[in-house]
Design a protein around this motif. Structure first.
Motif, PDB file in Angstrom:
ATOM      1  N   GLN A  36       0.865  -1.181   0.000  1.00  0.00           N
ATOM      2  CA  GLN A  36       0.000   0.000   0.000  1.00  0.00           C
ATOM      3  C   GLN A  36       0.896   1.223   0.000  1.00  0.00           C
ATOM      4  O   GLN A  36       1.757   1.376   0.878  1.00  0.00           O
ATOM      5  N   VAL A  37       0.703   2.088  -0.996  1.00  0.00           N
ATOM      6  CA  VAL A  37       1.558   3.265  -1.145  1.00  0.00           C
ATOM      7  C   VAL A  37       0.709   4.526  -1.118  1.00  0.00           C
ATOM      8  O   VAL A  37      -0.467   4.520  -1.486  1.00  0.00           O
ATOM      9  N   ALA A  38       1.335   5.612  -0.679  1.00  0.00           N
ATOM     10  CA  ALA A  38       0.652   6.904  -0.620  1.00  0.00           C
ATOM     11  C   ALA A  38       1.595   7.991  -1.100  1.00  0.00           C
ATOM     12  O   ALA A  38       2.811   7.924  -0.870  1.00  0.00           O
ATOM     13  N   GLY A  39       1.024   8.993  -1.761  1.00  0.00           N
ATOM     14  CA  GLY A  39       1.826  10.116  -2.253  1.00  0.00           C
ATOM     15  C   GLY A  39       0.935  11.326  -2.437  1.00  0.00           C
ATOM     16  O   GLY A  39      -0.103  11.464  -1.780  1.00  0.00           O
ATOM     17  N   ASP A  40       1.311  12.206  -3.341  1.00  0.00           N
ATOM     18  CA  ASP A  40       0.516  13.403  -3.616  1.00  0.00           C
ATOM     19  C   ASP A  40      -0.655  13.015  -4.504  1.00  0.00           C
ATOM     20  O   ASP A  40      -0.513  12.840  -5.715  1.00  0.00           O
ATOM     21  N   GLY A  41      -1.842  12.847  -3.897  1.00  0.00           N
ATOM     22  CA  GLY A  41      -3.008  12.436  -4.646  1.00  0.00           C
ATOM     23  C   GLY A  41      -3.031  10.958  -4.979  1.00  0.00           C
ATOM     24  O   GLY A  41      -3.829  10.521  -5.811  1.00  0.00           O
ATOM     25  N   ILE A  42      -2.163  10.178  -4.328  1.00  0.00           N
ATOM     26  CA  ILE A  42      -2.066   8.733  -4.600  1.00  0.00           C
ATOM     27  C   ILE A  42      -2.293   7.963  -3.307  1.00  0.00           C
ATOM     28  O   ILE A  42      -1.694   8.267  -2.276  1.00  0.00           O
ATOM     29  N   ASP A  43      -3.156   6.976  -3.362  1.00  0.00           N
ATOM     30  CA  ASP A  43      -3.373   6.060  -2.246  1.00  0.00           C
ATOM     31  C   ASP A  43      -3.904   4.766  -2.833  1.00  0.00           C
ATOM     32  O   ASP A  43      -5.093   4.653  -3.137  1.00  0.00           O
ATOM     33  N   GLU A  44      -3.027   3.797  -3.038  1.00  0.00           N
ATOM     34  CA  GLU A  44      -3.423   2.576  -3.724  1.00  0.00           C
ATOM     35  C   GLU A  44      -2.514   1.421  -3.321  1.00  0.00           C
ATOM     36  O   GLU A  44      -1.506   1.611  -2.628  1.00  0.00           O
ATOM     37  N   THR A  45      -2.864   0.233  -3.748  1.00  0.00           N
ATOM     38  CA  THR A  45      -2.052  -0.956  -3.510  1.00  0.00           C
ATOM     39  C   THR A  45      -1.465  -1.423  -4.827  1.00  0.00           C
ATOM     40  O   THR A  45      -2.194  -1.585  -5.820  1.00  0.00           O
ATOM     41  N   ILE A  46      -0.155  -1.618  -4.847  1.00  0.00           N
ATOM     42  CA  ILE A  46       0.511  -2.102  -6.059  1.00  0.00           C
ATOM     43  C   ILE A  46       0.927  -3.550  -5.834  1.00  0.00           C
ATOM     44  O   ILE A  46       1.081  -3.990  -4.686  1.00  0.00           O
ATOM     45  N   PRO A  47       1.114  -4.319  -6.898  1.00  0.00           N
ATOM     46  CA  PRO A  47       1.469  -5.732  -6.743  1.00  0.00           C
ATOM     47  C   PRO A  47       2.834  -5.891  -6.076  1.00  0.00           C
ATOM     48  O   PRO A  47       3.676  -4.993  -6.122  1.00  0.00           O
ATOM     49  N   PRO A  48       3.067  -7.051  -5.446  1.00  0.00           N
ATOM     50  CA  PRO A  48       4.412  -7.312  -4.908  1.00  0.00           C
ATOM     51  C   PRO A  48       5.423  -7.265  -6.036  1.00  0.00           C
ATOM     52  O   PRO A  48       5.101  -7.526  -7.188  1.00  0.00           O
ATOM     53  N   GLY A  49       6.634  -6.941  -5.726  1.00  0.00           N
ATOM     54  CA  GLY A  49       7.656  -6.866  -6.774  1.00  0.00           C
ATOM     55  C   GLY A  49       8.856  -6.078  -6.323  1.00  0.00           C
ATOM     56  O   GLY A  49       9.962  -6.617  -6.203  1.00  0.00           O
ATOM     57  N   PRO A  50       8.666  -4.774  -6.023  1.00  0.00           N
ATOM     58  CA  PRO A  50       9.812  -4.009  -5.519  1.00  0.00           C
ATOM     59  C   PRO A  50      10.293  -4.601  -4.194  1.00  0.00           C
ATOM     60  O   PRO A  50       9.491  -4.983  -3.346  1.00  0.00           O
ATOM     61  N   ASP A  51      11.609  -4.710  -4.036  1.00  0.00           N
ATOM     62  CA  ASP A  51      12.181  -5.241  -2.799  1.00  0.00           C
ATOM     63  C   ASP A  51      12.109  -4.148  -1.745  1.00  0.00           C
ATOM     64  O   ASP A  51      13.105  -3.493  -1.429  1.00  0.00           O
ATOM     65  N   ALA A  52      10.912  -3.946  -1.224  1.00  0.00           N
ATOM     66  CA  ALA A  52      10.669  -2.810  -0.337  1.00  0.00           C
ATOM     67  C   ALA A  52       9.968  -3.267   0.931  1.00  0.00           C
ATOM     68  O   ALA A  52       9.376  -4.348   0.992  1.00  0.00           O
ATOM     69  N   THR A  53      10.009  -2.407   1.935  1.00  0.00           N
ATOM     70  CA  THR A  53       9.323  -2.653   3.188  1.00  0.00           C
ATOM     71  C   THR A  53       8.606  -1.381   3.603  1.00  0.00           C
ATOM     72  O   THR A  53       8.753  -0.332   2.953  1.00  0.00           O
ATOM     73  N   VAL A  54       7.839  -1.451   4.667  1.00  0.00           N
ATOM     74  CA  VAL A  54       7.094  -0.286   5.111  1.00  0.00           C
ATOM     75  C   VAL A  54       8.072   0.838   5.465  1.00  0.00           C
ATOM     76  O   VAL A  54       9.104   0.620   6.074  1.00  0.00           O
ATOM     77  N   GLY A  55       7.749   2.051   5.024  1.00  0.00           N
ATOM     78  CA  GLY A  55       8.626   3.194   5.237  1.00  0.00           C
ATOM     79  C   GLY A  55       9.478   3.543   4.033  1.00  0.00           C
ATOM     80  O   GLY A  55      10.030   4.650   3.951  1.00  0.00           O
TER      81      GLY A  55
END
Length: 358
Positions: free
Chosen positions: A57-76
Motif C-alpha cells: 500500500q503506497v501513498a503520495g501526492d493524490g495517490i493512495d493505492e495498492t501495487i502488486p508485490p515486486g519491488p524489494d521494499a518494506t514499510v517506510g
C-alpha cells in the motif's frame, strides 16, 4: 496531471508554509537529492505505508493505492512509482533500514522498516522486562543508524518502577530511558521531543507491552485494537498483525508493529559493539590482540570481572550475541554465494540453449 515538485529539489529554501502532501509523509532532501525533476514527474514518489499479502500500500501526492508485490521494499520505503510496470518501481536509497534474520530454519533476511528516525524499544515494568532482549533491539537500532529510546510501560501498575529504570539504563549510556503510562495524554507529552513533524518513529517490542496503546495515545484515537496480557506470565497476545504507518495531527509518522517473539541479529557487528562499548574498550586494553578473554594473562576483561567493575552476566550476553551474529552473517554470506552460483548456472544454461537454436 503535471505536478510541481520544485520545492523538493536540492537547493530549494522555501519560505515558511504548510507542509505538502509528500512532506507530511516524511519526504525531504535525503530523497529529493537522488532524483531530478523529470523523474519526479514521470514516476511520482510514493511511500510504502503498509505491506499486505496482496502487495504494497503506497501513498503520495493524490495517490493512495495498492501495487502488486515486486519491488524489494518494506514499510517506510520511498518508491518512484512506475505506472506502466509497478513491479519495476524504483526503491530510493534508504537513510536507515531495520532488519533481522527471518524466523524459522531458513537463512533469509527479513526487512522490518525503512527510513525511521527513532526506534522506541518498548517493554513493561513486569515479568516481560528482559535486559538481554533490550540489548538485542538497541543493537539492531544502532546498526541501522537509528536513535534508540527505551520505553518502560505500565509504570503506573508497578509497585516501584525505579529498579526497572535502573536496569534499563545499564544497557547503554547513549540510550535514554523513559517510564510512563502508555494510556492517555502522558505519551504525547513525554515523547514530544522525538515525535516532531516530518519524522518517522517506530515502536518495537514483544506482544502486550503497549505498542498499539502508545500509537493510539499519539494519534488521539482508539482505532487500533489492543489486548491485555495473560495474568499468569505477563505475556502478550498478538493484536497488530501488520506493520503500518499512521500520521499524527502534529505531522509525525508512527509505525505500529506486531510483537516479535524471535529477534535474531545478522550483519550487526557494529551495533553490538556500540551496545557493549564498555566491554569493547576493555578488550582493547588486553595484553594480547587475539585475547579470548578466558584464561590469558593480562586480560583486561577478566581483571574487570575480578574487581567487580564488569557484570559476568553482561559479558556472557556479549559473547552470545557475538557468536549468534557471526553465525548468522556467515550463513547469509554462504546463501548469497550459492544464489550467485545458481544464477550464473541458469544464465549459462539459457545462453547454451539460445546458441543451439541458431
Amino acid at each position: 496531471m503535471i505536478r510541481d515538485f520544485s520545492a523538493f529539489m536540492p537547493g530549494g529554501t522555501p519560505a515558511r508554509r504548510e507542509p505538502t502532501a509528500l512532506e507530511r509523509l516524511g519526504w525531504g532532501p535525503t530523497f529529493a537529492s537522488q532524483i531530478d525533476t523529470d523523474a519526479l514527474t514521470a514516476t511520482p514518489p510514493v511511500r510504502v505505508v503498509a505491506v499486505h499479502r496482496s502487495g504494497l500500500q503506497v501513498a503520495g501526492d493524490g495517490i493512495d493505492e495498492t501495487i502488486p508485490p515486486g519491488p524489494d521494499a518494506t514499510v517506510g520505503d520511498w518508491l518512484l512509482l512506475n505506472r506502466a510496470r509497478p513491479r519495476s518501481s524504483r526503491v530510493l536509497e534508504r537513510k536507515s533500514l531495520i532488519k533481522r534474520r527471518a524466523p524459522g530454519t531458513g537463512r533469509e533476511v527479513q526487512l522490518i522498516a525503512a527510513n525511521i528516525d527513532t526506534v522506541f524499544v518498548v517493554t513493561s515494568c513486569n515479568q516481560d522486562f528482559n535486559v538481554a532482549r533490550l540489548e538485542r533491539y538497541v543493537a539492531m537500532a544502532f546498526e541501522a543508524g537509528i536513535e534508540p529510546v527505551i520505553l518502560l510501560t505500565k509504570a503506573d501498575l508497578a509497585e516501584d518502577p525505579a529498579p526497572y529504570v535502573e536496569e534499563a539504563q545499564k544497557v547503554s549510556e547513549r540510550v535514554p530511558v523513559v517510564a510512563l503510562d502508555a494510556r492517555g495524554e502522558e505519551p504525547a507529552k513525554a515523547l514530544a521531543s522525538w515525535c516532531k513533524s516530518g519524522r518517522t518513529i517506530v515502536f518495537l517490542g514483544s506482544s502486550g507491552v503497549g505498542k498499539s496503546t502508545l500509537t493510539n495515545a499519539l494519534l488521539g484515537t482508539q482505532d487500533i485494537a489492543t489486548q491485555g496480557i495473560r495474568n499468569d506470565d505477563a505475556r502478550g497476545r498478538h493484536t497488530t498483525t501488520r506493520r503500518e504507518l499512521h500520521a499524527t495531527t502534529g505531522g509525525c509518522l508512527v509505525l505500529d508493529t506486531p510483537g516479535m517473539r524471535e529477534l535474531q541479529l545478522t550483519d550487526a557487528a557494529t551495533g553490538i559493539a556500540d551496545v557493549f562499548e564498555d566491554i569493547e574498550a576493555l578488550a582493547a586494553r588486553c595484553r594480547f590482540a587475539d585475547c579470548r578473554h578466558e584464561t590469558e594473562p593480562g586480560c583486561a576483561i577478566l581483571a574487570a570481572i575480578e574487581d567487580d567493575s564488569l557484570d559476568p552476566e553482561r559479558l556472557a550476553r556479549w559473547r552470545k550475541l557475538q557468536a549468534e551474529e557471526a553465525f548468522n552473517s556467515a550463513s547469509l554470506a554462504e546463501r548469497r554465494e550459492k544464489d550467485r552460483a545458481f544464477g550464473k548456472l541458469v544464465r549459462s544454461a539459457m545462453k547454451a540453449k539460445s546458441d543451439r537454436k541458431r
